[in-house]
Design an enzyme around this catalytic site. Sequence first.
Site, PDB file in Angstrom:
ATOM      1  N   GLY A 116       0.956  -1.437   0.282  1.00 17.29           N
ATOM      2  CA  GLY A 116       0.132  -0.042  -0.084  1.00 17.29           C
ATOM      3  C   GLY A 116       0.524   0.954   0.074  1.00 17.29           C
ATOM      4  O   GLY A 116       0.248   2.191  -0.172  1.00 17.29           O
ATOM      5  N   CYS A 147     -27.148  -9.554 -16.801  1.00 15.41           N
ATOM      6  CA  CYS A 147     -26.218  -9.675 -18.445  1.00 15.41           C
ATOM      7  C   CYS A 147     -27.957  -9.684 -18.984  1.00 15.41           C
ATOM      8  O   CYS A 147     -28.067 -10.790 -18.935  1.00 15.41           O
ATOM      9  CB  CYS A 147     -25.215  -9.787 -18.471  1.00 15.41           C
ATOM     10  SG  CYS A 147     -24.721  -9.871 -19.718  1.00 15.41           S
ATOM     11  N   CYS A 155     -25.683 -12.512 -21.711  1.00 13.97           N
ATOM     12  CA  CYS A 155     -25.153 -13.917 -20.664  1.00 13.97           C
ATOM     13  C   CYS A 155     -26.523 -14.355 -19.606  1.00 13.97           C
ATOM     14  O   CYS A 155     -26.046 -15.410 -19.503  1.00 13.97           O
ATOM     15  CB  CYS A 155     -24.343 -13.807 -20.732  1.00 13.97           C
ATOM     16  SG  CYS A 155     -23.052 -12.743 -19.356  1.00 13.97           S
ATOM     17  N   CYS A 203     -22.790  -7.691 -19.293  1.00 13.67           N
ATOM     18  CA  CYS A 203     -20.577  -7.821 -18.573  1.00 13.67           C
ATOM     19  C   CYS A 203     -20.321  -6.483 -19.286  1.00 13.67           C
ATOM     20  O   CYS A 203     -19.599  -6.263 -19.931  1.00 13.67           O
ATOM     21  CB  CYS A 203     -20.663  -8.598 -19.038  1.00 13.67           C
ATOM     22  SG  CYS A 203     -21.339 -10.398 -17.861  1.00 13.67           S
ATOM     23  N   CYS A 232     -18.639 -12.908 -20.250  1.00 10.35           N
ATOM     24  CA  CYS A 232     -19.823 -12.808 -21.234  1.00 10.35           C
ATOM     25  C   CYS A 232     -19.922 -13.974 -22.131  1.00 10.35           C
ATOM     26  O   CYS A 232     -20.296 -14.928 -22.311  1.00 10.35           O
ATOM     27  CB  CYS A 232     -20.012 -11.501 -21.672  1.00 10.35           C
ATOM     28  SG  CYS A 232     -21.858 -11.137 -22.187  1.00 10.35           S
TER      29      CYS A 232
END
Lengths: 296, 258
Positions: free
Chosen positions: A35, A244, A247, A269, A275
Amino acid sequence: MTSAGNLATYNFAYLDEQTKRMIRRAILKAIAIPGYQVPFASREMPMPYGWGTGGVQVTASILGPDDTLKVIDQGADDTTNAVSIRAFFQKVANVKVTTKTGEATVIQTRHRIPEEPLTEGQVLVYQVPIPEPLRFLEPRETETRKMHALEEYGLMHVKLYEDIARNGHIATTYAYPVKVGERYVMDPSPIPKFDNPKMHRSQALQLFGAGREKRIYAIPPHTEVVSLDFEDYPFEIQKFEKPCALCGAENVYLDEVVLDDKGGRMFVCSDTDHCEDRRNAGHVGELGVAQTEAAE
Amino acid sequence: MNSQPLLKVSDLSKFYGGRIGCTKVSFDLWPGEVLAIVGESGSGKTTLLNCVSTRLTADVGSVEYRMRDGQFRNLATMAEAERRFLMRTDWGFVHQNPADGLRMTVSAGANVGERLMAIGDRHYGQIRETAGDWLSRVEIGLDRIDDQPRAFSGGMRQRLQIARNLVTAPRLVFMDEPTGGLDVSVQARLLDLIRGLVQDLGLAAIVVTHDLAVARLLSHRMMVMKDGQVIEHGLTDRVLDDPREPYTQLLVSSILQV
């Protein structure tokens, strides 16, 4: 290392070895201090700032001849940024490229984490525009560095407080600040907060490169990543009402696509590879066409 | 009152190259006491305040502060993390220009709440409630809690700055010309407010001002500075009513009597 094919003037993966060495040292330091933003001598790349110069330098430094590279932009493999960076590395490093998340060893990304969980041995490289999470609240670099050093992160909550005061809920939807390894507050680059939980204890190594701001930071595998919040306003990810349209996937991040000028729209997606995989496996959404039919 | 001072300043000097900022200043500040530092522009008042509050590093001398555990600590040798923690919990600093002490782009509520969040408060409802409470104590309407300070008048900004500083119940507040730049009636209300708060909370304060009326109203003791040196030091009423140094006499006589 020998250069690729007919491009004798380029070193493998574009950068010279001394530059790669310098960047690798920065990466090692970043991994050692999860970080923490490590300054590095960012080079000019053959693309403008904002197009992923940081991510490209990190990728160039870790790429080996045996790697398989995947590049995504907003989850998609076929957008300008993804296509041109992929072509760039094909040209200067002659590495294998793929659009399959599972097959890739190095994935350079802009604004998304793939839906398919990443596994050990994979490296996810983020392109970062502004690495400093405190920047818009505290313009002085000397001061923000000091705040990181002394772990003074009250200001980050001031931003979330403002969100709630103005909107009634935490309205930050992307670049949502996280605390890494219980120490450094970090900007996860402009990924939707939907993807924040995927960073937590991820098996893959996550590297962040900011070319213009000249910073590299990292989340080593299995590191704790906590999204900041208030006790009475806990962190929440985006939810979508519909699956979606192509899909039928649920619990994935969706993009809104405008279909016509009469208000028609669909949600699909954002991760195109995911997808495609699902459609190949026979899943069909309400606006989708079954793959077998389409083939016929 | 406690039998020990809160702050011990001894032999403090600050030089800007060859020029003197302030030199050989020593004083003690007791809990609940308000000390005024007066003098003309350039006499070293603000330099002294900044040195005492560790915003500037003094060249000579020491400042010792009695922590909540009763131990005196030398501020110059304290670790930076601890010093900054002290500055945002046990101390307050009220700037002459509120824009220096406030975050102008976040709401009044967040301005007051910032110190609470900095010491680990993570409950939005409670932070907001405390912020609202403090806003009403400094006479800012609750309907302004979500407004940014840039939508506030000068007097309101100054009151907001005071609320922001007092929310963590500090024991010592530094004020640099707290009423500078405000018109007379607003000044009067602000002084009233500060005097009330100082009394209610038992605050110790060091107030820098060039306005003798402010010193008269707020402070128990005062120091008169000239050319970086303290030339007179005593109870406020004594110094103003019976100035001993020629310069103090000049200062008192050149200002309308209060």
